[in-house]
Structure formats: structure tokens, C-alpha cells
Design a protein around this motif. Structure first.
Motif, short mmCIF file in Angstrom:
data_model
loop_
_atom_site.label_atom_id
_atom_site.label_comp_id
_atom_site.label_asym_id
_atom_site.label_seq_id
_atom_site.Cartn_x
_atom_site.Cartn_y
_atom_site.Cartn_z
N ARG A 215 0.84 -1.19 0.00
CA ARG A 215 0.00 0.00 0.00
C ARG A 215 0.88 1.24 0.00
NH1 ARG A 215 -5.61 -1.11 -0.68
NH2 ARG A 215 -6.10 -3.04 0.44
N PHE A 216 0.52 2.19 -0.86
CA PHE A 216 1.24 3.46 -0.92
C PHE A 216 0.20 4.57 -1.06
CE2 PHE A 216 3.11 6.93 -3.38
CZ PHE A 216 4.21 7.24 -2.59
N ALA A 217 0.21 5.50 -0.13
CA ALA A 217 -0.77 6.59 -0.12
C ALA A 217 -2.19 6.03 -0.17
CB ALA A 217 -0.53 7.55 -1.28
N GLY A 218 -2.40 4.89 0.51
CA GLY A 218 -3.72 4.29 0.59
C GLY A 218 -4.10 3.39 -0.57
N ARG A 219 -3.22 3.22 -1.56
CA ARG A 219 -3.53 2.46 -2.78
C ARG A 219 -2.58 1.29 -2.92
NH1 ARG A 219 -4.83 0.03 -7.02
NH2 ARG A 219 -5.70 0.99 -8.90
N THR A 220 -3.09 0.14 -3.37
CA THR A 220 -2.20 -0.97 -3.68
C THR A 220 -1.37 -0.64 -4.91
OG1 THR A 220 -3.74 -2.59 -2.76
CG2 THR A 220 -2.07 -3.42 -4.26
N VAL A 221 -0.06 -0.81 -4.80
CA VAL A 221 0.86 -0.55 -5.90
C VAL A 221 1.84 -1.72 -6.02
CG1 VAL A 221 0.71 1.96 -5.59
CG2 VAL A 221 2.55 0.65 -4.46
N GLY A 222 2.54 -1.74 -7.14
CA GLY A 222 3.65 -2.67 -7.31
C GLY A 222 4.96 -1.90 -7.27
N VAL A 223 5.97 -2.47 -6.62
CA VAL A 223 7.30 -1.85 -6.55
C VAL A 223 8.31 -2.78 -7.21
CG1 VAL A 223 9.11 -0.92 -5.07
CG2 VAL A 223 6.71 -0.69 -4.38
N VAL A 224 9.07 -2.24 -8.14
CA VAL A 224 10.17 -2.96 -8.79
C VAL A 224 11.46 -2.22 -8.44
CG1 VAL A 224 11.15 -3.81 -10.95
CG2 VAL A 224 8.67 -3.62 -10.70
N ALA A 225 12.45 -2.93 -7.92
CA ALA A 225 13.67 -2.26 -7.47
C ALA A 225 14.91 -3.08 -7.78
CB ALA A 225 13.60 -1.98 -5.97
N ASN A 226 15.95 -2.42 -8.26
CA ASN A 226 17.27 -3.05 -8.30
C ASN A 226 17.74 -3.24 -6.87
OD1 ASN A 226 17.67 -0.66 -10.78
ND2 ASN A 226 17.72 -2.82 -11.30
N ASN A 227 18.43 -4.35 -6.62
CA ASN A 227 18.95 -4.61 -5.27
C ASN A 227 20.47 -4.74 -5.31
OD1 ASN A 227 19.19 -5.12 -2.59
ND2 ASN A 227 18.35 -7.18 -2.66
N PRO A 228 21.20 -3.68 -4.96
CA PRO A 228 22.67 -3.73 -5.02
C PRO A 228 23.30 -4.73 -4.08
CG PRO A 228 21.90 -1.46 -5.05
CD PRO A 228 20.72 -2.31 -4.70
N ASP A 229 22.51 -5.34 -3.20
CA ASP A 229 23.04 -6.37 -2.31
C ASP A 229 23.35 -7.66 -3.06
OD1 ASP A 229 23.84 -6.86 0.34
OD2 ASP A 229 22.05 -8.04 0.75
#
Length: 405
Positions: A215-229
Motif C-alpha cells: 500500500r502506498f498513499a492508501g492504494r495498492t501498488v507494485g514496486v520494482v527495485a534493483n537490489n545492489p546487495d
């Protein structure tokens, strides 16, 4: 919950009900009858459940513990299984489809579950097929309920309600190391951006890319992120494929996307081409270029080469692209580009001056994000600016299914 039919030997139950107020349809195979094997009547039940969910525009959850098609029904059972596949594909992209595997799932049952949007299992199995692997059945069921709530009741985007800064109580930029060559885990940054805990999918597969529902700002969203780990945040074949499938699912289900970019490029080198990095890379390019949902990109440290383009760049139609101060952009990883562009100059320099020359030339390869992004923003205003950009973009939904890449 209300059962829609019961009392026969089909081996399948289906019902209409709700999950904490979110309407849903569910079906389940009965492992106590022929090991959960499904025949003609059982497949008909499953098709009825899926079609009902499509008509009512609600999620459908399949609970599986099945050996596949009933052998004693021969080809009729196999044909019926094909009808389940067809119903699942018809529903793909129109409603959320969740599968919960609570025991061995083989044959046609394995294919039917793998065709759905989210696969949750308590039995282990291939990390490519299972989005969530839990320790026990109770946790698997709990995660399926959380998934239904998130997908079946996405909420509304309310930028005015966004709290400034980080939701973890720490400045967002404090979650990243100072230098661009140090590894870090991107998951705390994702948690700090979201309203609360997210639902990470495929956590153990291609960990150089993180895909999370939240949830982001009350809305379901998808997050895609590079992971430098992992792999320094490079995109490889598995990471690009993982991200592409997630992007297409979010687009098909009308979920806005937030993309966090910190990558030195695609993972290259001898022996990498057989891994399919080009094929998977174009899947990600296609997924983002085709997507119509609101999608905002944040560049945090580095954005180099083709991976910069593939991670929801302006060129691919991003709704907005922001960058934190100090972010570096380059056509190629500067450290690798210098020996190619300036090998004669470096070779002509005195040996004791070559390292310093290399470092200076590498700095010259880096471009600042000014003019290449919509805005350079302070970390503390990140949540508000992303929320406003998502809200300003016209709501849309991809006119395609969710093929399991």
C-alpha cells in the motif's frame, strides 16, 4: 462463506464469500478423495468458480492438493483439465487469480495453478513457479487472505494523506551507503516508502531485483527495485524476466508502479549470452513500454546503460522520473568505459599516474540527471512527489492477460 454445491464425489468444493469484507470466490480439491485427483465433474466445478468470479469481478482463490487428472476417466478427464486451463486464461488480467498449494500438486493441477497470478505454497518447490513459500499451511492461507485483500480491495490514492519523509522514522537517504560502490539491501528503502509491510514475491529467485506488492498513499501498488546487495544491482536474465512478469501483472490488474533504480547496467561478460540476457532484457523493455498504468521511477544513486532504459525510463513512457541529488547517469559503467575510450592515453601515461588518470576520466563519463529527468528531488519529499505524480497520471488498465513469463 456459502458453498455453491456439495455432496457428490467430484472431489472439488467451490464457494462464494468474503475475506475481511473483500468479496471472493474459492474452490478447493479434496485430498481425501483419490488423492485430490480431478475428473470431469471436478473440473466443471472449477470452471464454474472461475467464470462466476469473472462475472462478479472478484478474486478467485484455488486451494490445491491434487495428483492431477483422474486416470480412470481417461481422455475425458484430460479434456476437462484443458477447459480449466482455458477458463484460467480467459480470466487472466480481468480478475486476480490466486493459487494456494497445501500438498503435492502434480500433472494438470500443477499447470492450472501455475497459470494464475500468484502462487503460494507451504510445500517448497521450484522458486520460479511459487511467488511465496511459507513454512506451514496456516501461514500459506494467511498470506493468500492478505493477497486477496490487497488485490481485491486496492483502495484509493490519497496524496494529501501522505506522511512526509520515511515511514520507518529514519531519513530515506540514510538507508543507502555514501559511496556508489558499496552494496546495500534495497528492502528497507521499499519498506520506508510504503505505508506498511509489503508482500514480496519471488524473494528467493533473482534477488538482484525485488518485486513487492504494498500500500502506498492508501492504494495498492507494485514496486520494482534493483537490489545492489546482489550482483551489485545489475540486471541479468532471471532478474529481467522476474521484473517483466511482475510489471505485466500489475498493468493487467490496474496496479500503479513505483520503480527504484540503482544499477550499473546489464550483467555482461563471457558466457552470459547463453543465459538469455538479451531475450529476457527485451521482455522487460516490452513490459514497461506496453504498460499503461501510472508508473513513476526514482533514481537513487546510479543509472547506467541499457538497464537505465529498461527500468521504466522516460523513453519507455514513464509517468514521471525523479532523481535524488548526486545521482549519476552514464551510457556505460564509467570504470569499464574508460579503458575502451582512452586506452592509448592511459597507456601513454607514466605508470604511477595511470590510476589517478583513470579515476579522473571515469568522472568525466558521468552525467548529472539535470535535464534528463522530470525533477531532482530531496529524499524527504520523495513520498509526496511520487504520490502526486501517480495521482496526476490518468488511471488505466492494460488490455492483456498475465502470461507466466
Amino acid at each position: 462463506m456459502r458453498l455453491l454445491a456439495a455432496g457428490d464425489d467430484s472431489g472439488v468444493l467451490h464457494a462464494r464469500g468474503s475475506v475481511d469484507g473483500t468479496p471472493a470466490v474459492a474452490f478447493a480439491t479434496d485430498a481425501t478423495r483419490m488423492g485430490g485427483a480431478v475428473g470431469v465433474r471436478g473440473c466443471r466445478r472449477i470452471v464454474e468458480a472461475i467464470d462466476l468470479a469473472v462475472r462478479e469481478r472478484v478474486p478467485v482463490v484455488g486451494v490445491w492438493h491434487s495428483g492431477g487428472a483422474r486416470l480412470d476417466e481417461g481422455m475425458a478427464a484430460l479434456d476437462a483439465a484443458g477447459q480449466v486451463f482455458a477458463a484460467t486464461v480467459r480470466a487472466s488480467g480481468r480478475i486476480p487469480q490466486v493459487s494456494v498449494l497445501l500438498g503435492p500438486t502434480a500433472g494438470s493441477a500443477a499447470y492450472a495453478s501455475a497459470l494464475t497470478d500468484i502462487v503460494i505454497t507451504s510445500t517448497g518447490g521450484a522458486t520460479h513457479a511459487a511467488h511465496l513459500i511459507t513454512d506451514d499451511d496456516a501461514t500459506a492461507v494467511a498470506e493468500s487472505r492478505r493477497t486477496v485483500r490487497m488485490l481485491g480491495h486496492p483502495g484509493r490514492l490519497t496524496p494529501a494523506d501522505v506522511r512526509p519523509g520515511s515511514t520507518l522514522g529514519r531519513p530515506l537517504d540514510s538507508l543507502l551507503p555514501v559511496g556508489t560502490d558499496q552494496a546495500y539491501d534495497v528492502r528497507p528503502l521499499i519498506r520506508a516508502l510504503l505505508d506498511g509491510d509489503g508482500l514480496e514475491l519471488h524473494a528467493s529467485w533473482a534477488p538482484n531485483v525485488v518485486t513487492t506488492l504494498g500500500r502506498f498513499a492508501g492504494r495498492t501498488v507494485g514496486v520494482v527495485a534493483n537490489n545492489p546487495d546482489h550482483l551489485d544491482g545489475c540486471l541479468d536474465a532471471d532478474g529481467a524476466e522476474k521484473a517483466a512478469r511482475f510489471v505485466r501483472m500489475c498493468d493487467a490488474l490496474a496496479l500503479p508502479l513505483i520503480v527504484l533504480v540503482d544499477t550499473p547496467g546489464y550483467l555482461s561478460g563471457q558466457g552470459r549470452e547463453p543465459d538469455g540476457v538479451v531475450v529476457s532484457g527485451v521482455q522487460l523493455l516490452h513490459a514497461f513500454a506496453e504498460a499503461v498504468v501510472p508508473r513513476v521511477t526514482l533514481l537513487t544513486r546510479r543509472a547506467y546503460g541499457g538497464a537505465y532504459l529498461a527500468m521504466n525510463s522516460t523513453a519507455l513512457g514513464a509517468s514521471a522520473v525523479f532523481a535524488w541529488p548526486g545521482t549519476k547517469l552514464a551510457v556505460h559503467d564509467p570504470a569499464e568505459a574508460v579503458p575502451i575510450l582512452h586506452h592509448r592515453r592511459i597507456a601513454a601515461a607514466p605508470p604511477d599516474e595511470r590510476d589517478a588518470l583513470h579515476e579522473r576520466l571515469a568522472r568525466d563519463q558521468v552525467e548529472k540527471p539535470d535535464g534528463l529527468v522530470d525533477a531532482v528531488i530531496r529524499p524527504e519529499e520523495t513520498r509526496r512527489r511520487i504520490a502526486e505524480a501517480l495521482a496526476a497520471a490518468p488511471p488505466a488498465r492494460g488490455a492483456h492477460g498475465n502470461i507466466p513469463l
